[in-house]
Design an enzyme around this catalytic site. Structure first.
Site: not given
Ligand code: UD1
Ligand code: MG
Length: 465
Positions: A19, A84, A108, A145, A159, A232, A391, A428
């Protein structure tokens, strides 16, 4: 509970951040002058954990390069990025055989305070929970979530995309920050499936699994929902940056700094400013800048990584970076102080003057249109308008030395390496290529020749066409 008091931190930072629509990994985007991942790692370090594991994936090389100096981080690659839960699973090799608590942070979510993290760990340990989820109640829960409760207790997290219309009404959200007991964690993670709107392995599903397995789950509701703001999109990035700046400005105002217009004045969190200093609109203070007391900083001045003393006046449109300015000095308007510049007490730098790697002594003046690069200028020196230190010979840089009390006439070039001795004068319009001894006058320009009656003779009779 395992009984071990070890703390481990895992930070999820592998996602692309679709995003954001960026070629830069999301966690490297800056909040008020600093990549958001650095803020998250700083909060992590406040717990003095035994290990910190950073899950990287999308453009992991760039993230590693940025944080490479950080010796105590274990980088783990998540490839491909399947959600995640899958991301946290990648930390298993680092944490296998260990016990204690895991604090899970999201790369993030950059505003989380060390104090909240401390409370999370204390509460998690104290209650003996297998998982503790940090939550907040917000007016606009869209995108987060939702925390589903039954008879007051958390039963699951759903979610946004998978939520029913009724569940979407829930205002208590998941911050994406958790504490887990290590013992049951990795086994439970393996039972998470990807049957959801995104086809991803959601860490949030762990809560329902724990409840089914009768493992205790707790929540920590934070009062300040701003702290757990997730980023995001670019507009959330701007919004969170604004919150950080606002907080900094309020702290400084409480400590006695005047902001003529806080909304247009940007001060990075690391900067320090002493009381009775006045900041006018459009002032930008960046990095590890320190500004003393009772300074006046006029509109549209940008200062980064510099040290400014007390009672310094900086007129509009100056750019100051990596410089030191002593008490009572005056700068600008339109001055440019580049790295390595030291301006002495009560010295004066006027308009369209550029200094680089130059030391200007106390009470010395360069008031108009000058370039002083790689120069050592003593005390009480007057640098005339248009003076330039040459310089650079095209290959090497050389120093110019101007000793105490010297006077450099306007529009002179000092071809380095060269020294103008104590109290010496430069006429000068001179191009000085040899040292001028102390007390001497150095003059190096064509002699003036006045041709008497030349104008009258030239006139003659005008053309008739
Ligand atoms: C996630 C949560 C949501 C919560 C929100 C808070 C899940 C499924 N959802 O959603 O409940 O309200 O954060 O900000 O967990 N990441 C990885 N690998 C992956 C996917 C994501 O490392 O495969 C990392 C991303 O880089 C990020 C973090 O996990 O730093 C969260 O991922 P993101 O896609 O931003 O999840 P949200 O949709 O924000
Ligand atoms: Mg996020």
């Amino acid at each position: 509970m395992s009984g071990s008091s070890e703390t481990h931190v895992v930070v999820l930072a592998a996602g692309q951040g679709t995003r954001m629509k960026s070629s830069l990994p999301k966690v490297l985007h800056s909040i008020a002058g600093r990549p958001m991942i650095e803020r998250v790692l700083e909060a992590a370090n406040s717990l003095s954990p035994s290990t910190i594991t950073l899950i990287v994936g999308h453009r992991s090389d760039v993230v590693r390069e940025k944080l490479g100096k950080n010796q105590n981080i274990a980088f783990v690659l998540q490839e491909p990025q399947l959600g995640t839960a899958h991301a946290l699973q990648q930390a298993e090799p680092v944490l296998a055989g260990r016990a204690g608590s895991v604090i899970l942070l999201s790369g993030d979510v950059p505003l989380l305070s060390p104090n909240t993290l401390k409370r999370l760990l204390e509460m998690h340990r104290g209650s003996g929970a297998a998982a503790t989820v940090v939550t907040a109640t917000v007016d606009r829960p869209y995108g987060y979530g939702r925390i589903v409760r039954s008879r007051g207790r958390i039963t699951r997290i759903v979610e946004e995309r998978d939520a029913s219309p009724t569940q979407r009404q829930i205002k208590e959200i998941n911050s994406g920050i958790y504490a887990f007991d290590l013992a049951p964690l990795f086994d439970a993670l393996r039972s998470i499936a990807s049957q959801n709107a995104q086809g991803e392995f959601y860490l949030t599903d762990l809560i329902a699994i724990y409840r089914r397995r009768k493992l205790p789950v707790e929540t920590l509701l934070v009062d300040n929902a701003q702290e757990i703001r997730g980023i995001n999109s670019r507009s959330e990035l701007a919004e969170v940056s604004r919150l950080v700046r606002q907080k900094k400005n309020e702290e400084l105002m409480a400590a006695g700094v005047t902001f003529i217009d806080p909304a247009t004045t940007y001060v990075d969190p690391e900067a320090e400013i002493a009381a009775d200093t006045v900041l006018h609109p459009g002032v930008v203070i960046e990095g590890r800048t320190r500004i003393g007391a009772a300074c006046e900083i006029q509109a549209y001045v940008r200062i980064s990584d510099s040290e400014i003393g007390d009672r310094v006046t900086i007129n509009s449109f100056c750019l100051i970076s990596g410089a030191q300015v002593a008490n009572g000095a005056a700068l600008g308007p339109f001055a440019h102080l580049r790295p390595g510049t030291v301006v002495g007490e009560k010295a004066k730098i006027g308009n369209f003057v550029e200094l680089k790697n130059t030391n200007l002594g106390p009470r010395s003046k360069a008031n108009h249109l000058s370039y002083l690069g790689d120069a050592t200028v003593g005390a009480d020196v007057n640098v005339g308008a248009g003076t330039i230190t040459c310089n650079y010979d095209g290959v090497h840089k050389h120093r110019t030395v101007i000793e105490d009390g010297a006077f450099i006439g306007s529009d002179s070039q000092l071809v380095a390496p060269v020294t103008v001795g104590k109290g010496a004068y430069v006429g000068a319009g001179s191009s000085i290529v040899e040292d001028v001894p102390a007390g001497a006058l150095g003059i190096a320009r064509g002699r003036q020749n006045n041709v008497e009656g030349w104008v009258e003779r030239r006139k003659g009779s005008p053309d008739k066409t």
